[in-house]
Structure formats: C-alpha cells, structure tokens
Design a protein around this motif. Structure first.
Motif, PDB file in Angstrom:
ATOM      1  N   PHE A  73       0.944  -1.165   0.033  1.00  0.00           N
ATOM      2  CA  PHE A  73       0.157  -0.055  -0.019  1.00  0.00           C
ATOM      3  C   PHE A  73       0.929   1.183   0.124  1.00  0.00           C
ATOM      4  O   PHE A  73       1.986   1.356   0.825  1.00  0.00           O
ATOM      5  CB  PHE A  73      -0.690   0.131   1.263  1.00  0.00           C
ATOM      6  N   VAL A  74       0.473   2.361  -0.938  1.00  0.00           N
ATOM      7  CA  VAL A  74       1.317   3.353  -1.026  1.00  0.00           C
ATOM      8  C   VAL A  74       0.537   4.743  -0.283  1.00  0.00           C
ATOM      9  O   VAL A  74      -0.858   4.804  -0.672  1.00  0.00           O
ATOM     10  CB  VAL A  74       1.294   3.878  -2.397  1.00  0.00           C
ATOM     11  N   TYR A  75       1.039   5.339   0.678  1.00  0.00           N
ATOM     12  CA  TYR A  75       0.274   6.309   1.526  1.00  0.00           C
ATOM     13  C   TYR A  75       1.095   7.580   1.088  1.00  0.00           C
ATOM     14  O   TYR A  75       2.369   7.786   1.563  1.00  0.00           O
ATOM     15  CB  TYR A  75       0.568   5.979   2.942  1.00  0.00           C
ATOM     16  N   ALA A  76       0.507   8.343   0.941  1.00  0.00           N
ATOM     17  CA  ALA A  76       1.110   9.958   0.928  1.00  0.00           C
ATOM     18  C   ALA A  76       1.200  10.697   2.143  1.00  0.00           C
ATOM     19  O   ALA A  76       0.427  10.150   3.123  1.00  0.00           O
ATOM     20  CB  ALA A  76       0.213  11.072   0.038  1.00  0.00           C
ATOM     21  N   ASN A  77       2.044  11.543   2.516  1.00  0.00           N
ATOM     22  CA  ASN A  77       2.343  11.983   4.032  1.00  0.00           C
ATOM     23  C   ASN A  77       0.956  12.675   4.508  1.00  0.00           C
ATOM     24  O   ASN A  77       0.242  13.239   3.504  1.00  0.00           O
ATOM     25  CB  ASN A  77       3.225  13.162   3.782  1.00  0.00           C
ATOM     26  N   SER A  78       0.646  12.504   5.518  1.00  0.00           N
ATOM     27  CA  SER A  78      -0.547  12.994   6.385  1.00  0.00           C
ATOM     28  C   SER A  78      -1.946  12.296   5.705  1.00  0.00           C
ATOM     29  O   SER A  78      -2.878  12.850   6.192  1.00  0.00           O
ATOM     30  CB  SER A  78      -0.329  14.600   6.096  1.00  0.00           C
ATOM     31  N   CYS A  79      -1.755  11.262   4.918  1.00  0.00           N
ATOM     32  CA  CYS A  79      -3.043  10.791   4.227  1.00  0.00           C
ATOM     33  C   CYS A  79      -3.049   9.295   4.667  1.00  0.00           C
ATOM     34  O   CYS A  79      -2.639   8.518   3.910  1.00  0.00           O
ATOM     35  CB  CYS A  79      -2.909  10.872   2.680  1.00  0.00           C
ATOM     36  N   ASP A  80      -3.237   9.140   6.059  1.00  0.00           N
ATOM     37  CA  ASP A  80      -3.373   7.626   6.695  1.00  0.00           C
ATOM     38  C   ASP A  80      -4.483   6.962   6.662  1.00  0.00           C
ATOM     39  O   ASP A  80      -4.629   5.648   6.859  1.00  0.00           O
ATOM     40  CB  ASP A  80      -2.771   7.924   7.987  1.00  0.00           C
ATOM     41  N   TYR A  81      -5.564   7.554   6.138  1.00  0.00           N
ATOM     42  CA  TYR A  81      -7.033   6.801   6.284  1.00  0.00           C
ATOM     43  C   TYR A  81      -7.001   6.103   4.990  1.00  0.00           C
ATOM     44  O   TYR A  81      -7.658   4.855   4.896  1.00  0.00           O
ATOM     45  CB  TYR A  81      -7.876   7.748   6.443  1.00  0.00           C
TER      46      TYR A  81
END
Length: 245
Positions: A73-81
C-alpha cells in the motif's frame, strides 16, 4: 534523514494533526518543522494491476519475495486513512508502481481487509520515498523501523549507480523477544514502534533491532544513522522479503 520534505517523524506529525483525539497521542513530534504537504488526500485507493507496464516514469518496481501472495500500500504524507494506491502480488511477482510528481510518503505491507477499511494503520516497516519535484529529477528513499517492523525490505536506485539501503534478514521477526512484539490490526505479531509519545524510545524494540541490524541499514530511532539513498531519475526497485501483513 531524508530530504527535509520527507523525514521520519514529519509523516507522523502530519497524521497527528489530522487524526481524531486519542489516535494522535501515540505519535512523536520531533520533526514537525519539516512537513511538506502536497494537496488533498484521495478518498479511493487505486488498484495497480500486476501486469501494468512500466512507462519509464517516476516510481518503484515492487517485488514480493515472500512465499505467499502479499499486498502493498502506498500512502502519501498525512493521508493515513486511505492509501493512494495498492498492488497485490503473488510469490515472486513484481509490478511497477508509478508515483505522482513531488510524491512524499511510504509503501508498506498490509491486507486489503485492513488497509482499505478507512482507518490509519501505522505499525510496521515503512519504505519511505520522497521525490524532489523541482525539476532536478532526484528521488530519495530509506527504510524506517521507527513505527515498527513487520519484515525485511531493501531498496535500490534504478539509475545505474548501485546505491541501495535496507536489509534482507527474514529471521528478524522469528528471533524477537516477547517484550518487543505487538499485534498489528490484522492480528499479526510484529516488532513494536521504537519511539512513542514525544519520541520517547521503546528500549526493548530499539535495542533488539540495533543488535540485529546496527544503524546503517534502516532508521531504528530518530537519533542514529542516515541510511538514505538518492536516485537521479526518481526511479527505484524495492524487494519485500518474508514478513507479516
């Protein structure tokens, strides 16, 4: 540390600001000043097909070196949901995951049942990626175990320089003492985060990881080492070894 726009705990402070009360209390705050936000968060994760072609753009060739099918899974900074993208790969399979311009974030192991449930899941090994996005064409990568360790990851620059970081020791979970373990939201037992509230070190986890890896292969705490590599073309190849999703 990575470039100032992607440091170990800058991701966590962005998350802490966005999370409901009670969730952010477990996050550290040392690198709040380094945060670089990149617009809004996605509300629906994009599934990357394993057969998707590499068009020579920016991104990461992800290989599953585990003996079972795994999802990443790829998560962008501050986008944890909600993750930006995800890919499910069979044992030995790989796929190229393209990244947007100026991407700052991480790639992690997980499961579709857990990581697509609309809640943050921070515990585990983080492959951190930062792309300059300033026309230089440079990208940066490291492996961080500050938020825990659910298995080994290595990453190399795909620009011909041979720069690499991370580790391949799949026994790191098997040998961990009980006081260094914690359950992920999936129920899998993995190594705890090495830092808690206000960056206080969790010694059982930190000391065990340091005894196995030293400080040159991955970030184990916020105070030692600088295991970051640079890619001159914003392209990397990463291998996820046996781990616990």
């Amino acid at each position: 540390m990575l470039k100032p726009s992607l440091t170990l705990f800058s991701l966590l402070l962005a998350t802490a600001a966005a999370l409901p009360a009670g969730i952010s209390s477990s996050l550290g705050s040392q690198h709040a000043g380094h945060l670089a936000t990149r617009g809004g968060c996605t509300t629906r994760a994009e599934q990357v097909q394993g057969t998707s072609s590499d068009t020579n753009g920016r991104g990461v060739q992800v290989k599953n070196a585990d003996s079972q099918s795994r999802s990443f899974f790829v998560y962008a900074n501050s986008c944890d949901y909600v993750p930006l993208k995800y890919v499910t790969l069979g044992a030995g399979q790989s796929a190229f995951v393209s990244l947007p311009q100026a991407f700052q974030g991480r790639i992690v192991r997980g499961t579709t049942q857990v990581n697509l449930d609309g809640r943050p899941h921070l515990l585990g090994t983080w492959l951190e990626i930062g792309l300059d996005g300033d026309g230089s064409g440079k990208g940066w990568a490291d492996v961080s175990l500050i938020r825990g360790c659910d298995g080994a990851v290595s990453v190399a620059a795909a620009d011909g320089t041979g720069a690499s970081t991370g580790f391949q020791d799949s026994s790191i979970l098997d040998d961990a003492p009980g006081d260094a373990l914690e359950a992920k939201d999936s129920g899998s037992k993995v190594i705890k985060a090495t830092e808690g509230l206000l960056s206080v070190v969790v010694e059982a986890a930190r000391d065990y990881l340091a005894s196995k890896l030293g400080y040159d292969k991955a970030y184990i705490d916020d105070y030692h080492g600088n295991p970051v590599i640079c890619s001159s073309n914003e392209r990397f190849s990463a291998t996820f070894y046996r781990g616990r999703p």
